[in-house]
Design a protein around this motif. Structure first.
Motif, PDB file in Angstrom:
ATOM      1  N   CYS A 164      34.408  40.127  52.087  1.00  0.00           N
ATOM      2  CA  CYS A 164      34.479  39.249  51.583  1.00  0.00           C
ATOM      3  C   CYS A 164      35.094  37.996  51.714  1.00  0.00           C
ATOM      4  CB  CYS A 164      35.226  38.989  49.750  1.00  0.00           C
ATOM      5  SG  CYS A 164      34.890  36.910  48.816  1.00  0.00           S
ATOM      6  N   CYS A 224      38.442  36.568  49.015  1.00  0.00           N
ATOM      7  CA  CYS A 224      39.173  37.842  48.196  1.00  0.00           C
ATOM      8  C   CYS A 224      39.523  38.616  49.045  1.00  0.00           C
ATOM      9  CB  CYS A 224      39.206  37.765  46.762  1.00  0.00           C
ATOM     10  SG  CYS A 224      37.372  38.894  46.927  1.00  0.00           S
ATOM     11  N   CYS A 260      30.525  38.200  45.643  1.00  0.00           N
ATOM     12  CA  CYS A 260      31.486  39.050  46.127  1.00  0.00           C
ATOM     13  C   CYS A 260      31.559  39.322  43.711  1.00  0.00           C
ATOM     14  CB  CYS A 260      32.236  37.798  45.732  1.00  0.00           C
ATOM     15  SG  CYS A 260      34.026  39.175  45.917  1.00  0.00           S
ATOM     16  N   HIS A 309      33.961  40.619  42.880  1.00  0.00           N
ATOM     17  CA  HIS A 309      35.597  40.457  42.858  1.00  0.00           C
ATOM     18  C   HIS A 309      35.696  39.537  42.099  1.00  0.00           C
ATOM     19  CE1 HIS A 309      36.553  44.684  43.894  1.00  0.00           C
ATOM     20  NE2 HIS A 309      35.915  44.659  44.860  1.00  0.00           N
TER      21      HIS A 309
HETATM   22 ZN   LIG Z   1      35.281  38.468  47.019  1.00  0.00          ZN
END
Ligand SMILES: [Zn+2]
Length: 50
Positions: free
Chosen positions: A9, A12, A34, A36
């Motif tokens: 990603c 992040c 993503c 996350h």
């Molecule tokens: Zn991410």
């Protein structure tokens, strides 16, 4: 051994499995979301087969 393709990603920098983060649209766009940070990008460039 088979390795699952991974994507990092850009937001992040978490590495995650490509298959779970990419959604292919009927118009051939690919959307990365993503797992996350939940950011998403359209039409990311993926590298297939090195
Ligand atoms: Zn991410």
């Amino acid at each position: 051994m088979r390795r699952d393709p991974k994507v990092i990603c850009p937001f992040c920098h978490q590495q995650q499995p490509l298959a779970k983060t990419l959604t292919a649209q009927s118009n051939q766009n690919v959307i990365f979301t993503c797992l996350h940070c939940h950011e998403s990008i359209r039409n990311i460039v993926t590298s297939k087969g090195e």
